[in-house]
Design an enzyme around this catalytic site. Structure first.
Site, short mmCIF file in Angstrom:
data_model
loop_
_atom_site.label_atom_id
_atom_site.label_comp_id
_atom_site.label_asym_id
_atom_site.label_seq_id
_atom_site.Cartn_x
_atom_site.Cartn_y
_atom_site.Cartn_z
N ARG A 159 0.87 -1.18 0.00
CA ARG A 159 0.00 0.00 0.00
C ARG A 159 0.91 1.23 0.00
O ARG A 159 0.80 2.11 0.85
CB ARG A 159 -0.91 0.00 1.22
CG ARG A 159 -2.04 -1.03 1.14
CD ARG A 159 -2.80 -1.09 2.43
NE ARG A 159 -3.97 -1.93 2.33
CZ ARG A 159 -4.58 -2.48 3.38
NH1 ARG A 159 -4.12 -2.27 4.61
NH2 ARG A 159 -5.65 -3.24 3.22
N GLN B 120 6.85 -4.45 4.37
CA GLN B 120 6.90 -5.91 4.23
C GLN B 120 6.44 -6.38 2.85
O GLN B 120 6.22 -7.56 2.64
CB GLN B 120 6.02 -6.57 5.31
CG GLN B 120 6.40 -6.15 6.71
CD GLN B 120 5.57 -6.83 7.79
OE1 GLN B 120 6.13 -7.39 8.73
NE2 GLN B 120 4.26 -6.82 7.67
N ASN C 57 7.47 -10.42 5.22
CA ASN C 57 6.08 -10.21 5.63
C ASN C 57 5.76 -11.06 6.85
O ASN C 57 5.65 -12.29 6.77
CB ASN C 57 5.12 -10.55 4.49
CG ASN C 57 3.67 -10.33 4.89
OD1 ASN C 57 3.38 -9.58 5.81
ND2 ASN C 57 2.77 -10.97 4.17
N ASP D 121 -1.93 2.52 11.25
CA ASP D 121 -2.12 1.79 10.01
C ASP D 121 -1.62 2.60 8.82
O ASP D 121 -1.58 3.84 8.84
CB ASP D 121 -3.61 1.47 9.80
CG ASP D 121 -3.98 0.09 10.36
OD1 ASP D 121 -3.06 -0.67 10.70
OD2 ASP D 121 -5.18 -0.20 10.44
N ASP E 259 -3.10 2.60 5.79
CA ASP E 259 -4.15 2.96 4.84
C ASP E 259 -5.21 3.88 5.45
O ASP E 259 -6.34 3.94 4.97
CB ASP E 259 -4.82 1.70 4.29
CG ASP E 259 -5.44 0.84 5.38
OD1 ASP E 259 -5.09 1.01 6.56
OD2 ASP E 259 -6.27 -0.04 5.04
N ASP F 186 -4.18 -7.03 18.62
CA ASP F 186 -4.43 -5.83 19.43
C ASP F 186 -5.24 -6.17 20.69
O ASP F 186 -4.91 -5.73 21.80
CB ASP F 186 -5.15 -4.76 18.60
CG ASP F 186 -6.30 -5.29 17.75
OD1 ASP F 186 -6.78 -6.41 18.00
OD2 ASP F 186 -6.72 -4.57 16.82
N HIS G 59 -10.58 5.13 8.68
CA HIS G 59 -10.17 3.80 8.23
C HIS G 59 -11.34 3.19 7.46
O HIS G 59 -12.50 3.43 7.79
CB HIS G 59 -9.80 2.93 9.44
CG HIS G 59 -9.26 1.59 9.11
ND1 HIS G 59 -10.06 0.54 8.70
CD2 HIS G 59 -7.99 1.10 9.13
CE1 HIS G 59 -9.30 -0.53 8.50
NE2 HIS G 59 -8.05 -0.22 8.74
#
Length: 639
Positions: A189, A218, A247, A276, A278, A391, A415
């Site tokens: 991304r 990654q 990864n 994050d 994205d 998490d 998000h």
């Protein structure tokens, strides 16, 4: 567009030592807790989330607002409010000031609310014909324990204009400021990640508590390949540490930030802020979360809230918890807003959708989450889960060591909406497997209850002709029963294997509605669902019998995703079901042999879980110190 830079930007290869040495800083004046902003970081974000024009006319810019005559603007908004209740409960701060530089004539007032949202004015100042005049309004933090917030209102009368800028909410600084590192995990991304680096770079002069930014890349489509990377690396200078690594999923990417900070800190008082790749970033989140952590009475995990990117006015949830033994994450805590329009009103109370009541979270998603180094020292590193439930598991483990999680209102990022992500994907394996491991570690682990939950899921999947998803569930339970060694490689082999397994089931593949293999597009008409059955158990038995006997009501039909329930899909020979992401369809076709085979395998593995689960639970508990150790992650990073 992607493109190679003319000159390679500086990177940190896996294993290289970073130059940053994290040390505490001596504060210079008061600590900025949040800025007063009047427009968002992107045009898709409504300015009303920052300041609401109640009447008249005003020009709202990012850091400046200008009121025309006879106008009023209120900061009683999502990003405009100072979360006074949370500051009173969790920090040692006893008062807060809002500072502003003002030009013109008008009234500035500090508003406050209580747990019911009732407004009051706690401080106000009238200015007349001033130019670049600094004013300060102050409030004690002593009437907000159960709920309430503070905000800044601005007002002009006829003939008056008012310009307000450099708005800052400040508190008394601690003796030392914790160094903070942002860590961004990314995989293929590159454009999204670069945008967030650029957003941080554009605001870096205001992010005084931010010492470093780690990017754990990654993927194969690398962030450093983008044209803008060289410039953002220059802008961030020695704050940016770009690391390429294999990864290891979200857990491996985020943990790399913890790993690097722990290896280069001269103090135990440091923070690592997960983010994050994205998200649409509101950079002020860094200021709000780090300031809160710096003044917390005791070390706590500080979570940011998620707003829905496809519906930017919506708050995902005010605070959430997980029902561990029944494998249910994302449960809104009592009194929490959930999928709420922040510019709308509650349908029952008709009050604006504002989180007045203070909430206690069970955990916080890692779209934005700050973890103090003291938590890592006491609790260890995250489990090598690859991703999903990492998490939640970490927050519940930290809570057992005396470190609760606080989800801070007003610290938000956008998000992608969860309800627009399809459930029937390969990552469902990690969701199931890791949820069972988390339940084994942090819940009573009632195996009879857990077995019923898994069997109920399996039956629903089979009735819904989701054979690949059924195989995914079976594999997840099987791998849990393999014990801690299933986490040995951080999840790489499991990811490859579950993709191979799912590839054997045609309904796991997405198609365009106009190009469905073997089915003419014009033959697929929508067949809507009946309402949810009032006597679900009886309907379930009937649907199972019909399936066993090979009976169906419809040969072929299209089903919208919001109607793709087991009681409806079980009536079809073939159902063309829309994906939750609205990008295509899946073809679910009845296959009696697959259904019976998966039912037998599923029943067998769940029976194994009931018998062997307690012993396997002890294996995971014994393995926890090694799995969460720095040495284990060093091995996984091949350092």
């Amino acid at each position: 567009m992607p493109g190679k830079t003319a000159t390679p930007a500086p990177t940190t290869p896996a294993g290289a030592a970073a130059e940053t040495r994290f040390t505490e800083h001596t504060p210079q004046g008061r600590l900025t807790a949040q800025r007063g902003l009047y427009a968002g970081p992107a045009p898709i974000v409504s300015k009303d989330l920052y300041a609401e024009l109640e009447w008249g006319s005003a020009v709202r810019e990012r850091a400046v607002i200008t009121l025309e005559p006879a106008s009023k603007v209120s900061g009683n908004t999502y990003f405009g409010r100072f979360p006074a209740s949370y500051w009173q409960r969790w920090t040692t701060v006893t008062e807060v000031s809002v500072e502003a530089v003002v030009t013109g004539t008008g009234l500035l007032s500090m508003g406050a609310s209580d747990v019911e949202g009732e407004p009051r004015v706690v401080a106000a100042e009238q200015v007349a014909d001033v130019k670049q005049h600094k004013i300060t309004l102050t409030s004690k933090l002593d009437k907000f324990y159960d709920g309430g917030a503070l905000w800044l209102d601005l007002e002009t009368e006829g003939g008056q204009t008012l310009r307000v800028e450099q708005v800052r909410w400040t508190v008394e600084a601690p003796q030392k400021i914790r160094p903070t590192a942002v860590t961004i995990c990314t995989m293929n991304r590159a454009d999204d990640c670069l945008k967030n680096l650029q957003a941080l770079a554009a605001d870096v002069s205001s992010l005084e508590t931010l010492d470093a930014i780690y990017v754990a890349d990654q993927g194969s489509d690398l962030v450093e390949s983008r044209d803008g990377f060289e410039q953002v690396a220059k802008d961030l200078a020695d704050k940016l540490h770009y690391i390429k690594q294999p990864n290891l999923g979200g857990a491996g990417g985020f943990t790399r930030g913890l790993f690097e900070v722990a290896g280069h800190t001269a103090t135990e008082h440091a923070n690592v802020l997960f983010m994050d790749d994205d998200v649409l970033l509101e950079p002020d989140l860094v200021i709000r979360m780090t300031a809160f952590s710096n003044r917390a009475a005791n070390p706590i995990i500080v979570g940011g809230q998620m707003l829905n990117l496809f519906h930017p006015n919506q708050l995902h949830v005010g605070a959430e918890y997980a029902r561990l033994n029944t494998l249910e994450p994302g449960q809104p805590v009592e009194h929490s807003l959930s999928t709420a329009d922040l510019l709308g009103v509650d349908e029952e109370t008709l009050k604006p959708n504002r989180q007045e009541r203070r909430l206690d979270a069970g955990y916080n998603g890692w779209w934005s989450c700050l973890i103090p180094y003291e938590v890592v020292q006491a609790t260890g590193y995250p489990l090598p889960f690859f991703f999903q439930w990492d998490d939640a598991e970490y927050s519940y483990r930290a809570r057992a060591h005396g470190f609760p999680t606080v989800t801070l209102p007003g610290a938000g990022v956008w998000h992608a909406d969860f309800h627009m992500k399809d459930w029937d994907e390969w990552h469902r394996y990690f969701n199931l497997r890791n949820s069972i491991i988390t339940a084994a570690l942090h819940s009573p682990f009632n195996l009879n209850l857990l077995s019923r939950v898994l069997l109920a899921q399996l039956v629903r999947y089979l009735l819904g002709m989701q054979y690949g998803l059924s195989a995914t569930l079976i594999k997840a339970v099987e791998d849990f029963l393999e014990g801690p060694q299933v986490l040995r490689d951080g999840g790489v082999e499991a990811m490859q294997e579950i993709r191979r397994i799912r590839d054997q089931y045609p309904e796991t593949k997405r198609h365009k509605a106009t190009d469905v293999p073997g089915i003419a597009s014009n033959d697929i008409g929508i067949i809507n669902s009946a309402p949810r059955p009032s006597m679900q158990r009886l309907v379930l038995i009937k649907r199972v019998l019909d399936r066993v006997l090979g009976r169906s009501r419809f040969g072929l039909g299209a089903v919208p995703i919001d109607e793709a329930n087991w009681w409806h899909i079980a009536l079809f020979d073939t159902a063309v079901v829309t994906d939750a992401n609205q990008e295509g369809v899946r073809v679910r076709s009845y296959d009696k042999a697959k259904m019976f085979d998966l039912a037998k395998r599923g029943a067998k593995v769940v029976q194994r879980l009931r018998k062997e689960g307690a012993a396997v639970q002890e294996q995971y508990k014994r393995a926890m110190p090694e799995l969460t150790s720095r040495e284990n992650w060093k091995r996984l990073y091949k350092l």
